[in-house]
Design a protein around this motif. Structure first.
Motif, PDB file in Angstrom:
ATOM      1  N   GLY A 135       0.812  -1.215   0.000  1.00 28.44           N
ATOM      2  CA  GLY A 135       0.000   0.000   0.000  1.00 28.44           C
ATOM      3  C   GLY A 135       0.843   1.261   0.000  1.00 28.44           C
ATOM      4  N   SER A 136       1.904   1.259   0.779  1.00 28.04           N
ATOM      5  CA  SER A 136       2.815   2.418   0.816  1.00 28.04           C
ATOM      6  C   SER A 136       3.512   2.606  -0.517  1.00 28.04           C
ATOM      7  N   ALA A 137       3.934   1.515  -1.126  1.00 26.98           N
ATOM      8  CA  ALA A 137       4.605   1.598  -2.416  1.00 26.98           C
ATOM      9  C   ALA A 137       3.667   2.127  -3.493  1.00 26.98           C
ATOM     10  N   LEU A 138       2.429   1.647  -3.502  1.00 23.68           N
ATOM     11  CA  LEU A 138       1.447   2.113  -4.480  1.00 23.68           C
ATOM     12  C   LEU A 138       1.192   3.608  -4.308  1.00 23.68           C
ATOM     13  N   ARG A 139       1.038   4.056  -3.080  1.00 27.42           N
ATOM     14  CA  ARG A 139       0.822   5.487  -2.818  1.00 27.42           C
ATOM     15  C   ARG A 139       2.032   6.305  -3.255  1.00 27.42           C
ATOM     16  N   GLU A 140       3.230   5.813  -2.946  1.00 27.19           N
ATOM     17  CA  GLU A 140       4.451   6.525  -3.334  1.00 27.19           C
ATOM     18  C   GLU A 140       4.543   6.661  -4.855  1.00 27.19           C
ATOM     19  N   LEU A 141       4.246   5.602  -5.565  1.00 23.87           N
ATOM     20  CA  LEU A 141       4.302   5.634  -7.022  1.00 23.87           C
ATOM     21  C   LEU A 141       3.247   6.576  -7.591  1.00 23.87           C
ATOM     22  N   ARG A 142       2.029   6.492  -7.103  1.00 21.44           N
ATOM     23  CA  ARG A 142       0.969   7.394  -7.592  1.00 21.44           C
ATOM     24  C   ARG A 142       1.312   8.847  -7.309  1.00 21.44           C
ATOM     25  N   ASP A 143       1.808   9.127  -6.110  1.00 21.65           N
ATOM     26  CA  ASP A 143       2.180  10.504  -5.769  1.00 21.65           C
ATOM     27  C   ASP A 143       3.294  11.017  -6.675  1.00 21.65           C
ATOM     28  N   ALA A 144       4.286  10.181  -6.949  1.00 19.41           N
ATOM     29  CA  ALA A 144       5.401  10.584  -7.815  1.00 19.41           C
ATOM     30  C   ALA A 144       4.911  10.850  -9.238  1.00 19.41           C
ATOM     31  N   ILE A 145       4.032  10.001  -9.740  1.00 21.79           N
ATOM     32  CA  ILE A 145       3.482  10.213 -11.087  1.00 21.79           C
ATOM     33  C   ILE A 145       2.665  11.495 -11.118  1.00 21.79           C
ATOM     34  N   GLU A 146       1.846  11.688 -10.116  1.00 23.05           N
ATOM     35  CA  GLU A 146       1.005  12.886 -10.060  1.00 23.05           C
ATOM     36  C   GLU A 146       1.855  14.164 -10.065  1.00 23.05           C
ATOM     37  N   ARG A 147       2.899  14.185  -9.269  1.00 21.60           N
ATOM     38  CA  ARG A 147       3.797  15.361  -9.247  1.00 21.60           C
ATOM     39  C   ARG A 147       4.449  15.568 -10.608  1.00 21.60           C
ATOM     40  N   LYS A 148       4.853  14.481 -11.243  1.00 21.81           N
ATOM     41  CA  LYS A 148       5.507  14.580 -12.546  1.00 21.81           C
ATOM     42  C   LYS A 148       4.550  15.076 -13.612  1.00 21.81           C
ATOM     43  N   VAL A 149       3.306  14.618 -13.572  1.00 18.02           N
ATOM     44  CA  VAL A 149       2.302  15.095 -14.533  1.00 18.02           C
ATOM     45  C   VAL A 149       2.088  16.594 -14.350  1.00 18.02           C
ATOM     46  N   GLU A 150       1.929  17.024 -13.112  1.00 23.13           N
ATOM     47  CA  GLU A 150       1.700  18.455 -12.846  1.00 23.13           C
ATOM     48  C   GLU A 150       2.870  19.308 -13.313  1.00 23.13           C
ATOM     49  N   ALA A 151       4.074  18.810 -13.197  1.00 24.37           N
ATOM     50  CA  ALA A 151       5.269  19.589 -13.566  1.00 24.37           C
ATOM     51  C   ALA A 151       5.608  19.501 -15.049  1.00 24.37           C
TER      52      ALA A 151
END
Length: 153
Positions: A135-151
């Motif tokens: 669960g932590s890994a999935l959240r970390e990956l989603r958060d990283a993708i989300e930040r990258k999309v926004e940037a």
């Protein structure tokens, strides 16, 4: 397959479903059964990707595969022969289920480093092989993708 393995084998479909639910309305989306935008329809696939035609964000999840180097190198071929994106963002995810010898991971990282000399690629390695909580890994990956999309888009 035990419960732990089952969870990690779900990472690819979980992240693909999340990409589709959050970004398919805004970008061209492809899942693991469709070729990467830019390749012929029978060409290489990612585990999930989005693009606006200029930037490509792709996810490659290593779980029981033995070819992480190919999962990196295909973006070199994409850029050199098929479609020259202004930017390629590649999330390369290693799970505890990764089932190849370590040199394959080393080769994948080498390809990414060498590709950066010719290809506008940002290689983001997420190494969860040490058995981080799913669960932590999935959240970390989603958060990283989300930040990258926004940037990046």
């Amino acid at each position: 397959m035990n419960d732990r393995e089952k969870k990690w084998s779900d990472l690819e479909p979980d992240i693909v479903r999340w990409l589709e639910n959050n970004y398919s309305w805004r970008f061209q989306f492809k899942n693991s059964y469709q070729s990467i935008v830019g390749f012929p329809t029978d060409g290489f696939r990612s585990d999930g990707m989005i693009t606006d035609g200029k930037t490509l964000l792709a996810v490659e999840v290593e779980a029981k595969q033995t070819h992480p180097d190919t999962n990196v190198g295909k973006y070199w071929l994409l850029h050199k022969r098929y479609q020259q994106y202004k930017k390629i963002i590649l999330f390369h995810v290693f799970t505890p289920l990764f089932d190849s010898y370590g040199w394959r991971k080393t080769l994948a990282e080498f390809y990414a480093t060498e590709m950066q000399k010719e290809v506008p690629i940002e290689y983001i390695l997420k190494d969860f092989r040490k058995g981080v909580d799913y669960g932590s890994a999935l959240r970390e990956l989603r958060d990283a993708i989300e930040r990258k999309v926004e940037a990046s888009f």
